[in-house]
Scaffold this active site. Structure first.
Site, short mmCIF file in Angstrom:
data_model
loop_
_atom_site.label_atom_id
_atom_site.label_comp_id
_atom_site.label_asym_id
_atom_site.label_seq_id
_atom_site.Cartn_x
_atom_site.Cartn_y
_atom_site.Cartn_z
N GLU A 1 -71.35 31.40 -13.72
CA GLU A 1 -70.16 30.54 -13.86
C GLU A 1 -68.88 31.36 -13.70
O GLU A 1 -68.76 32.46 -14.24
CB GLU A 1 -70.19 29.87 -15.25
CG GLU A 1 -69.00 28.95 -15.46
CD GLU A 1 -69.12 28.13 -16.74
OE1 GLU A 1 -70.19 27.54 -17.00
OE2 GLU A 1 -68.12 28.08 -17.49
N THR B 1 -65.30 26.39 -13.08
CA THR B 1 -64.78 25.51 -14.13
C THR B 1 -63.55 24.73 -13.65
O THR B 1 -62.95 25.04 -12.62
CB THR B 1 -64.39 26.30 -15.39
OG1 THR B 1 -63.35 27.21 -15.07
CG2 THR B 1 -65.58 27.08 -15.94
N TYR B 2 -63.20 23.74 -14.47
CA TYR B 2 -62.08 22.83 -14.17
C TYR B 2 -61.10 22.94 -15.32
O TYR B 2 -61.46 22.67 -16.48
CB TYR B 2 -62.65 21.42 -14.06
CG TYR B 2 -61.72 20.41 -13.43
CD1 TYR B 2 -61.45 20.46 -12.08
CD2 TYR B 2 -61.15 19.40 -14.20
CE1 TYR B 2 -60.61 19.52 -11.49
CE2 TYR B 2 -60.32 18.46 -13.61
CZ TYR B 2 -60.05 18.53 -12.26
OH TYR B 2 -59.23 17.60 -11.67
N ARG C 1 -66.52 15.91 -20.51
CA ARG C 1 -65.37 15.21 -21.07
C ARG C 1 -64.12 16.07 -20.94
O ARG C 1 -63.05 15.61 -20.60
CB ARG C 1 -65.62 14.91 -22.56
CG ARG C 1 -64.51 14.07 -23.16
CD ARG C 1 -64.55 14.05 -24.66
NE ARG C 1 -64.13 15.31 -25.24
CZ ARG C 1 -63.91 15.52 -26.53
NH1 ARG C 1 -64.14 14.55 -27.39
NH2 ARG C 1 -63.50 16.69 -26.98
N GLY C 2 -64.28 17.37 -21.22
CA GLY C 2 -63.14 18.28 -21.18
C GLY C 2 -62.46 18.38 -22.53
O GLY C 2 -62.64 17.51 -23.39
N LYS D 1 -76.54 10.70 -22.70
CA LYS D 1 -75.86 11.21 -21.49
C LYS D 1 -76.89 11.54 -20.41
O LYS D 1 -76.70 11.22 -19.24
CB LYS D 1 -75.05 12.44 -21.91
CG LYS D 1 -74.22 13.07 -20.85
CD LYS D 1 -73.11 13.96 -21.45
CE LYS D 1 -73.60 15.16 -22.23
NZ LYS D 1 -72.49 16.03 -22.68
N GLN E 1 -73.72 25.33 -24.07
CA GLN E 1 -72.61 26.17 -24.51
C GLN E 1 -73.21 27.52 -24.91
O GLN E 1 -74.39 27.60 -25.27
CB GLN E 1 -71.95 25.52 -25.72
CG GLN E 1 -70.84 26.33 -26.33
CD GLN E 1 -70.09 25.51 -27.37
OE1 GLN E 1 -69.09 24.87 -27.08
NE2 GLN E 1 -70.57 25.53 -28.58
N GLN F 1 -62.04 38.87 -28.40
CA GLN F 1 -62.14 37.71 -27.50
C GLN F 1 -63.30 36.80 -27.91
O GLN F 1 -63.17 35.59 -27.95
CB GLN F 1 -62.34 38.23 -26.07
CG GLN F 1 -62.40 37.17 -25.02
CD GLN F 1 -62.82 37.77 -23.68
OE1 GLN F 1 -63.82 38.49 -23.59
NE2 GLN F 1 -62.05 37.50 -22.64
#
Ligand code: FAD
Length: 294
Positions: free
Chosen positions: A22, A54-55, A113-114, A173, A184, A220
């Site tokens: 990713e 990613t968006y 969903r974001g 979903k 995640q 981080q």
């Protein structure tokens, strides 16, 4: 390019795990040059099965996602999935983005969903979707795309009723038409196996790809984990504290920890590994080499 479900079916038939990377859209021309000139060529040596981009959550990088996906596919011949989020979009806008994605030869969408930009609360856009399941359904009805969805081994952070309720929503979903789920990040494999067992018990047959992040920076990772609710096991967290500011030692420990996680996941039946690369190559390549997969 191909549907990820077909790529995975082929890997599964050959008894090999599906490996994916990713990336996030870079913000500067220098970032772009480093990514396409060094990072991606280095990662391609591991022969990944697919990548994803990613968006941004309502941010300035949103229009970059499709552009980067197209360039990875065209210049590197690697099937790449575009992430797409419901937040701050009407259905009509989503339809337009999908038309554009199809025009660019993109065949796979991760339907999300974001999250709102920092400091803002989640709110459904008028004329938009409330949950990712509605985007999955929209994609399925439209046709032409392979569809991924997000899963949360520890339960989604906003789901006050607890993880089983969130997992029930995940089943809903998937039933709307998702081909696969990517999780995640998590640091305790027991959480992944609990979710995998739950899905199996519900008769879900789509692959659950574990999301792995090689820790390179203690501060981080603590920030990420607080934001998304992925807990750091006590022993892991205290080892990071012991290593303190020794950046090389933290990186080495991150690689060692993730290698152990990946080894157990694959030995116990995970269908593949999805790496949150943070647009870096060294740690991921080292982990794959440790596993004999690079
Ligand atoms: P949903 O599935 O809609 O779930 C959101 C919440 O609503 C959950 O608490 C769920 O339990 C609840 N819910 C779902 N259905 C129902 C229902 N029917 N009734 C009541 N409650 C319900 N974010 C970005 O902004 N850009 C990215 O590119 C991005 N990539 C990601 C990639 C991966 C692999 C993962 C795991 C996450 C990613 N995210 C990204 C973060 C994601 O958008 C957030 O975690 C978001 O808060 C949840 O997204 P979702 O698609 O799981 O939402």
């Amino acid at each position: 390019m191909r549907f990820i479900r077909d790529i995975h079916a082929e890997k599964q038939a050959s008894g090999k795990p599906t490996i994916s990377f990713e990336f996030f859209p870079f913000k500067t021309p220098e970032g772009e040059a480093t990514f396409f000139g060094k990072t991606l060529p280095a990662l391609m040596t591991a022969r990944p099965d697919y990548a994803s981009v990613t968006y941004g959550a309502g941010g300035s990088t949103r229009e970059k996602t499709l552009e980067i996906v197209e360039r990875i596919q065209n210049d590197f011949g690697l099937t790449t999935m575009a992430h797409l989020t419901c937040i701050k979009h009407t259905q009509a806008e989503i339809g337009g983005i999908l038309d554009e994605a199809a025009r660019r030869g993109i065949q796979n969408i991760l339907a999300l969903r974001g999250d709102p930009p920092s400091g803002e609360e989640w709110a459904q856009t008028e004329g938009g979707f409330e949950f990712a399941s509605e985007l999955v359904e929209f994609l399925r009805e439209r046709g032409g795309f392979g569809i991924g969805a997000a899963g949360f081994p520890e339960g989604h952070i906003d789901c006050a009723e607890g993880r089983e309720t969130d997992w029930r929503h995940l089943v809903g979903k998937i039933n709307c038409g998702a081909d696969f789920v990517i999780t995640q990040m998590f640091f305790d494999n027991a959480d992944y196996f609990r979710l995998a067992d739950y899905l199996k018990g519900q008769g879900v047959a789509v692959p659950l790809f574990p999301g792995i992040i090689p820790v390179a920076n203690a501060g981080q990772i603590k920030k990420f984990s607080a934001m998304c609710g992925a807990k750091l096991p006590e022993s892991f967290s205290s080892r990071l504290d012991e290593l303190g500011d020794d950046a090389d030692a933290v990186r080495e420990y991150g690689i060692e920890y993730a290698t152990g996680q990946c080894r157990e996941l694959l030995e116990r039946g995970a269908p593949g590994l999805h790496f949150y690369t943070l647009n870096k190559s060294k740690a991921v390549l080292q982990i794959l080499a440790n596993l004999g997969l690079a």
